[in-house]
Design an enzyme around this catalytic site. Structure first.
Site, mmCIF file in Angstrom:
data_model
loop_
_atom_site.group_PDB
_atom_site.id
_atom_site.type_symbol
_atom_site.label_atom_id
_atom_site.label_comp_id
_atom_site.label_asym_id
_atom_site.label_seq_id
_atom_site.Cartn_x
_atom_site.Cartn_y
_atom_site.Cartn_z
ATOM 1 N N HIS A 1 -0.485 -11.068 -5.135
ATOM 2 C CA HIS A 1 0.901 -10.650 -4.910
ATOM 3 C C HIS A 1 1.913 -11.582 -5.570
ATOM 4 C CE1 HIS A 1 -0.623 -7.668 -2.192
ATOM 5 N NE2 HIS A 1 -1.092 -8.558 -1.335
ATOM 6 N N ASP B 1 -3.139 -2.871 -4.989
ATOM 7 C CA ASP B 1 -2.096 -3.849 -4.650
ATOM 8 C C ASP B 1 -1.130 -4.043 -5.815
ATOM 9 O OD1 ASP B 1 -2.852 -4.427 -2.043
ATOM 10 O OD2 ASP B 1 -3.950 -6.251 -2.556
ATOM 11 N N HIS C 1 0.831 -1.207 0.000
ATOM 12 C CA HIS C 1 0.000 0.000 0.000
ATOM 13 C C HIS C 1 0.866 1.258 0.000
ATOM 14 C CE1 HIS C 1 -3.244 -2.638 2.152
ATOM 15 N NE2 HIS C 1 -3.028 -3.003 0.896
ATOM 16 N N HIS D 1 -9.210 -2.179 -5.004
ATOM 17 C CA HIS D 1 -8.124 -2.495 -4.078
ATOM 18 C C HIS D 1 -7.124 -3.456 -4.706
ATOM 19 C CE1 HIS D 1 -5.864 -2.651 -0.434
ATOM 20 N NE2 HIS D 1 -5.745 -3.949 -0.641
#
Length: 306
Positions: free
Chosen positions: A265, A242, A79, A238
């Site tokens: 991720h 990321d 973030h 969101h």
């Protein structure tokens, strides 16, 4: 010339670590040209510096973590890195007195506020952009992520959750990146989680700092946060946030199109590593004027040269 950027002076904040639940102090300091983003664990004696490099992303379970060769880590960087990427900050020293960046409100917005409040300073060196020359794609089952040549920075992102609230929301988004679009449309989107998972994590001594103050929490049917969502499509936004943070460990603003389906991720980092390993798939470029530059970062107010 489009110049590199750092912060005008040190700025500090205190928050809670998502996994430890402990208080964490974070400082962001100016850094010299061409130094990139360097994180420092100040709770260790001597302090340990970890440069933000794709090959040092060695943990991607629930967050992105940098881990050096001695096993020293700094977790939950994504973030903060999204905010740095969104504001076009090339060089900074990030000091933290814990193994994780504070979660703040679960979005990039508090970090954007910090960086804007202290001010952004242009530096006397050309800003380098990473321009995509060839398609790079990585897959994991039905999930995939890809970078393609494009004149600006474009995002085409799809998530696919069966939860009734998320399924009713828009799960696909396209956007042309600019700092103003990032701040307005992406930066406030919070991380989200399911109550059943949170209970399991806490039982295993994880996510001890997680709460409705720093995440959108869902049960089987609805959003539990009293104030609801910040955007109707906060979930896909969101995931884009990321990805911005995960891509920034490449070290440069990207000129290209980023397409993703159900990525996270781990896959984001695999993409960055695959890109950097294929040296004919990219090049570093600089631009003389804002009009020439294909990616728009807002001009810092009262910019001065260092």
């Amino acid at each position: 010339m489009i110049f590199q950027r750092t912060v005008k002076e040190m700025v500090k904040t205190i928050g809670v670590g998502l996994h430890s639940g402990n208080k964490v102090t974070l400082s962001i300091k100016p850094a010299p040209v061409n130094s990139g983003i360097v994180l420092v664990r100040t709770d260790l004696e001597p302090a340990v510096s970890i440069p933000a490099k794709a090959e040092l992303v060695r943990e991607t379970t629930m967050c992105t973590a940098l881990v050096n060769d001695d096993g020293i880590r700094i977790s939950t960087i994504e973030h903060l890195f999204a905010a740095l990427a969104g504001l076009g900050i090339d060089n900074a020293i990030i000091e933290v007195d814990a193994p994780e960046i504070p979660i703040m409100d679960g979005s990039a917005s508090p970090f954007v506020f910090l960086l804007q409040s202290v001010g952004i300073q242009e530096q006397a060196a050309p800003k380098k952009y990473l321009r995509i020359k060839k398609n790079i794609r990585v897959e994991d089952g039905d999930k995939w992520v890809e970078l393609k040549p494009y004149k600006g920075f474009k995002i085409d992102f799809t998530i696919d959750f069966e939860h009734p609230v998320i399924a009713r929301s828009e799960q696909h988004m396209k956007m042309e990146f600019s700092s103003s679009a990032f701040i307005r449309d992406i930066s406030r989107a919070r991380t989200f989680g399911f109550m059943r998972d949170i209970e399991y994590l806490r039982a295993n001594n994880l996510a001890l700092g997680g709460s409705m103050e720093n995440a959108v929490v869902l049960d089987e049917y609805k959003v539990l946060n009293p104030d609801g969502l910040r955007y109707e499509d906060e979930f896909v936004k969101h995931k884009i946030l990321d990805a911005f943070g995960d891509l920034y460990v490449a070290g440069y603003a990207i000129v290209g199109e980023f397409c993703a389906y159900k990525t996270g991720h781990a896959l984001n980092n695999r993409l960055v590593r695959a890109l950097l390993a294929q040296q004919d798939a990219w090049e570093l470029v600089s631009f003389e004027t804002e009009r020439e530059a294909p990616v728009s970062f807002s001009v810092p107010s009262g910019a001065v040269f260092a």
